[in-house]
Design a protein around this motif. Sequence first.
Motif, PDB file in Angstrom:
ATOM      1  N   CYS A  44       0.843  -1.190   0.000  1.00 52.87           N
ATOM      2  CA  CYS A  44       0.000   0.000   0.000  1.00 52.87           C
ATOM      3  C   CYS A  44       0.881   1.245   0.000  1.00 52.87           C
ATOM      4  O   CYS A  44       1.920   1.275   0.663  1.00 52.87           O
ATOM      5  CB  CYS A  44      -0.881  -0.003   1.247  1.00 52.87           C
ATOM      6  SG  CYS A  44      -2.184   1.220   1.260  1.00 52.87           S
ATOM      7  N   ILE A  52      -3.884   0.481  -2.543  1.00 57.41           N
ATOM      8  CA  ILE A  52      -3.343  -0.878  -2.506  1.00 57.41           C
ATOM      9  C   ILE A  52      -2.690  -1.124  -3.865  1.00 57.41           C
ATOM     10  O   ILE A  52      -3.365  -1.175  -4.885  1.00 57.41           O
ATOM     11  CB  ILE A  52      -4.429  -1.920  -2.198  1.00 57.41           C
ATOM     12  CG1 ILE A  52      -4.964  -1.688  -0.787  1.00 57.41           C
ATOM     13  CG2 ILE A  52      -3.863  -3.335  -2.346  1.00 57.41           C
ATOM     14  CD1 ILE A  52      -6.051  -2.634  -0.351  1.00 57.41           C
ATOM     15  N   LEU A  90      -4.094  -3.079   6.350  1.00 61.26           N
ATOM     16  CA  LEU A  90      -3.757  -1.855   5.599  1.00 61.26           C
ATOM     17  C   LEU A  90      -4.804  -0.764   5.829  1.00 61.26           C
ATOM     18  O   LEU A  90      -4.461   0.419   5.965  1.00 61.26           O
ATOM     19  CB  LEU A  90      -3.601  -2.165   4.110  1.00 61.26           C
ATOM     20  CG  LEU A  90      -2.434  -3.089   3.745  1.00 61.26           C
ATOM     21  CD1 LEU A  90      -2.486  -3.458   2.273  1.00 61.26           C
ATOM     22  CD2 LEU A  90      -1.090  -2.455   4.120  1.00 61.26           C
ATOM     23  N   MET A 146      -9.320   4.745   0.369  1.00 56.64           N
ATOM     24  CA  MET A 146      -8.380   3.732  -0.099  1.00 56.64           C
ATOM     25  C   MET A 146      -8.870   3.274  -1.463  1.00 56.64           C
ATOM     26  O   MET A 146     -10.069   3.076  -1.658  1.00 56.64           O
ATOM     27  CB  MET A 146      -8.318   2.559   0.876  1.00 56.64           C
ATOM     28  CG  MET A 146      -7.353   1.461   0.445  1.00 56.64           C
ATOM     29  SD  MET A 146      -7.159   0.199   1.722  1.00 56.64           S
ATOM     30  CE  MET A 146      -5.881   0.962   2.722  1.00 56.64           C
TER      31      MET A 146
END
Length: 192
Positions: A97, A108, A130, A142
């Motif tokens: 990541c 990611i 993560l 993310m």
Amino acid sequence: MFAKFKKWVNLTRQKQRREEIAQTIELKNAIININDCDYFVARAQVTDVPEILEVERKIYGATPWNESAFLQEIRRRRDRLYLVVRKNDKLLGFAGCSFNRQTNEAHITNIAISPEYQSKGIGGYLIHKLIRKASLINMEKMTLEVRRSNVAAQRLYKKIGFIVTGKKAGYYFGDHEDALDMELDLSYLKGK
């Protein structure tokens, strides 16, 4: 004079933010239990790269990233976190990541689990780890890309809360398969 002071303050804040991220994404080696099976989880080291490439070969045939790319990523300890999972000293999988402090976005970069260990919860564990690190450093979202044909991975990402936000035509190395862009809103984790 004020402009120089303002520039100094901004540079100092950026440096502090880089240090904060670097400290927060540090990881202690640990034995973890997933579905009644013990695994060793650690931050990836340069010495892990040959095994990381082997996992990729098992999955993709040719490796999308070469040794140099992984070495460069793993050495970036201030804004990258690569995790490896082992059992009996054999590398079973990994996830990486990047953390962008300008956009407050975590991405990611890759995740791969050896075929014989897929669907055992390892990938989900790595993604959650993560996500937790990203939330601790106040990342707002993310993102990731996933092969259009990788329905199992898409199912896992959707179960975690990722949504499809777009498509990249011909994205993947070798076969030029399309990728789906997926995103997870991390704002709900603030303060947890």
